[in-house]
Design a protein around this motif. Structure first.
Motif, PDB file in Angstrom:
ATOM      1  N   HIS A 296       0.834  -1.207   0.000  1.00  0.00           N
ATOM      2  CA  HIS A 296       0.000   0.000   0.000  1.00  0.00           C
ATOM      3  C   HIS A 296       0.871   1.260   0.000  1.00  0.00           C
ATOM      4  CE1 HIS A 296      -3.506   2.489   0.681  1.00  0.00           C
ATOM      5  NE2 HIS A 296      -2.834   3.089   1.657  1.00  0.00           N
ATOM      6  N   ALA A 297       1.881   1.292   0.847  1.00  0.00           N
ATOM      7  CA  ALA A 297       2.781   2.453   0.922  1.00  0.00           C
ATOM      8  C   ALA A 297       3.548   2.638  -0.382  1.00  0.00           C
ATOM      9  CB  ALA A 297       3.748   2.286   2.087  1.00  0.00           C
ATOM     10  N   ARG A 298       3.997   1.532  -0.969  1.00  0.00           N
ATOM     11  CA  ARG A 298       4.727   1.617  -2.239  1.00  0.00           C
ATOM     12  C   ARG A 298       3.812   2.106  -3.362  1.00  0.00           C
ATOM     13  NH1 ARG A 298       9.578  -1.403  -3.344  1.00  0.00           N
ATOM     14  NH2 ARG A 298      10.581  -1.999  -1.396  1.00  0.00           N
ATOM     15  N   LEU A 299       2.574   1.624  -3.394  1.00  0.00           N
ATOM     16  CA  LEU A 299       1.622   2.082  -4.417  1.00  0.00           C
ATOM     17  C   LEU A 299       1.380   3.580  -4.288  1.00  0.00           C
ATOM     18  CD1 LEU A 299      -1.147  -0.666  -4.660  1.00  0.00           C
ATOM     19  CD2 LEU A 299       0.378   0.131  -6.465  1.00  0.00           C
ATOM     20  N   ARG A 300       1.211   4.047  -3.073  1.00  0.00           N
ATOM     21  CA  ARG A 300       0.993   5.478  -2.839  1.00  0.00           C
ATOM     22  C   ARG A 300       2.190   6.279  -3.346  1.00  0.00           C
ATOM     23  NH1 ARG A 300      -3.141   8.043  -2.510  1.00  0.00           N
ATOM     24  NH2 ARG A 300      -3.960   6.867  -0.789  1.00  0.00           N
ATOM     25  N   ARG A 301       3.424   5.807  -3.067  1.00  0.00           N
ATOM     26  CA  ARG A 301       4.627   6.494  -3.535  1.00  0.00           C
ATOM     27  C   ARG A 301       4.695   6.490  -5.053  1.00  0.00           C
ATOM     28  NH1 ARG A 301       9.427   4.693  -5.209  1.00  0.00           N
ATOM     29  NH2 ARG A 301       9.081   2.608  -4.387  1.00  0.00           N
ATOM     30  N   LEU A 302       4.366   5.357  -5.680  1.00  0.00           N
ATOM     31  CA  LEU A 302       4.393   5.277  -7.148  1.00  0.00           C
ATOM     32  C   LEU A 302       3.372   6.223  -7.775  1.00  0.00           C
ATOM     33  CD1 LEU A 302       4.851   1.415  -7.547  1.00  0.00           C
ATOM     34  CD2 LEU A 302       6.550   3.185  -8.068  1.00  0.00           C
ATOM     35  N   GLN A 303       2.244   6.407  -7.126  1.00  0.00           N
ATOM     36  CA  GLN A 303       1.244   7.356  -7.618  1.00  0.00           C
ATOM     37  C   GLN A 303       1.692   8.800  -7.364  1.00  0.00           C
ATOM     38  OE1 GLN A 303      -2.029   5.322  -5.460  1.00  0.00           O
ATOM     39  NE2 GLN A 303      -3.174   5.624  -7.367  1.00  0.00           N
ATOM     40  N   ASP A 304       2.171   9.069  -6.166  1.00  0.00           N
ATOM     41  CA  ASP A 304       2.578  10.435  -5.805  1.00  0.00           C
ATOM     42  C   ASP A 304       3.744  10.937  -6.655  1.00  0.00           C
ATOM     43  OD1 ASP A 304       0.593  10.470  -3.891  1.00  0.00           O
ATOM     44  OD2 ASP A 304       1.968  10.153  -2.188  1.00  0.00           O
ATOM     45  N   THR A 305       4.621  10.039  -7.086  1.00  0.00           N
ATOM     46  CA  THR A 305       5.782  10.440  -7.891  1.00  0.00           C
ATOM     47  C   THR A 305       5.490  10.409  -9.383  1.00  0.00           C
ATOM     48  OG1 THR A 305       6.672   8.182  -7.862  1.00  0.00           O
ATOM     49  CG2 THR A 305       7.461   9.713  -6.142  1.00  0.00           C
ATOM     50  N   GLY A 306       4.268  10.003  -9.771  1.00  0.00           N
ATOM     51  CA  GLY A 306       3.896  10.025 -11.182  1.00  0.00           C
ATOM     52  C   GLY A 306       4.285   8.787 -11.966  1.00  0.00           C
ATOM     53  N   VAL A 307       4.833   7.777 -11.312  1.00  0.00           N
ATOM     54  CA  VAL A 307       5.143   6.539 -12.028  1.00  0.00           C
ATOM     55  C   VAL A 307       3.836   5.890 -12.479  1.00  0.00           C
ATOM     56  CG1 VAL A 307       6.141   4.220 -11.839  1.00  0.00           C
ATOM     57  CG2 VAL A 307       7.324   6.177 -10.811  1.00  0.00           C
ATOM     58  N   ILE A 308       2.886   5.808 -11.568  1.00  0.00           N
ATOM     59  CA  ILE A 308       1.537   5.363 -11.925  1.00  0.00           C
ATOM     60  C   ILE A 308       0.726   6.625 -12.153  1.00  0.00           C
ATOM     61  CG2 ILE A 308      -0.562   4.197 -11.167  1.00  0.00           C
ATOM     62  CD1 ILE A 308       1.189   2.315  -9.524  1.00  0.00           C
ATOM     63  N   ARG A 309       0.316   6.832 -13.400  1.00  0.00           N
ATOM     64  CA  ARG A 309      -0.410   8.059 -13.755  1.00  0.00           C
ATOM     65  C   ARG A 309      -1.897   7.958 -13.504  1.00  0.00           C
ATOM     66  NH1 ARG A 309       2.141   9.188 -19.628  1.00  0.00           N
ATOM     67  NH2 ARG A 309       1.230   7.147 -19.933  1.00  0.00           N
ATOM     68  N   GLY A 310      -2.400   6.744 -13.349  1.00  0.00           N
ATOM     69  CA  GLY A 310      -3.821   6.584 -13.085  1.00  0.00           C
ATOM     70  C   GLY A 310      -4.272   5.171 -13.399  1.00  0.00           C
TER      71      GLY A 310
END
Length: 169
Positions: free
Chosen positions: A57-71
């Motif tokens: 969960h924490a890693r997913l949030r970081r990937l979203q917050d840094t723009g790696v996962i755009r949506g």
């Protein structure tokens, strides 16, 4: 003799001036799983990559917050919603209209047939991925584009099939 493509560029360490987030093996595994199934549960994702659900969960949030996962989005089949004719339209803008690039993009990105718009380097300025109702709908779109003052020309290619690859991880 068949040669396989391989690239270790994505695995090289980030340089000191590179702003990309650092991705480790777990991040890359998570991204591969999410590309196959964006609706995978946090618990199933954690189990598949071998981490605790709270860590995932924490890693997913970081990937979203840094723009790696755009949506996350639904991949809708254009034919299933009445737009079976897909095409790629290369658009070249007049050299005197470079200052109107933003205006051009804003005028076409929300047109019903336009799925994606790619800003290019090279001979063409934009590549539009479109899904039309039929040939008349596609012709109407090409005529609309060609009539725009900033457009120097278009080149349309029909898409017979679309295959999705995996992102460069």
């Amino acid at each position: 003799m068949s040669e396989e493509y391989s690239s270790d560029a994505a695995m090289r360490p980030n340089s000191s001036n590179d702003r990309r987030p650092r991705l480790d093996t777990y991040d890359r595994r998570m991204l591969l799983v999410l590309q196959r199934d964006g609706r995978v549960s946090n618990a199933a994702l954690a189990q598949e990559v071998g981490l605790a659900p709270s860590t995932v969960h924490a890693r997913l949030r970081r990937l979203q917050d840094t723009g790696v996962i755009r949506g996350f989005f639904a991949d809708v089949d254009p034919a299933a919603v009445g737009r079976p004719l897909r095409a790629m339209i290369a658009v070249t803008l007049r050299s005197t209209a470079r200052h109107r690039i933003r205006q051009f993009v804003e005028s076409v990105i929300d047109l019903p047939p336009v799925i994606d718009a790619y800003f290019l380097a090279g001979g063409d300025d934009y590549l539009l991925h479109v899904a039309a109702v039929d040939t008349d709908d596609l012709r109407h779109l090409v005529e609309y584009l060609s009539a725009r003052e900033e457009v120097a020309g278009t080149n349309t290619s029909l898409v017979f099939d679309h295959l999705r690859g995996s992102a460069p991880l």
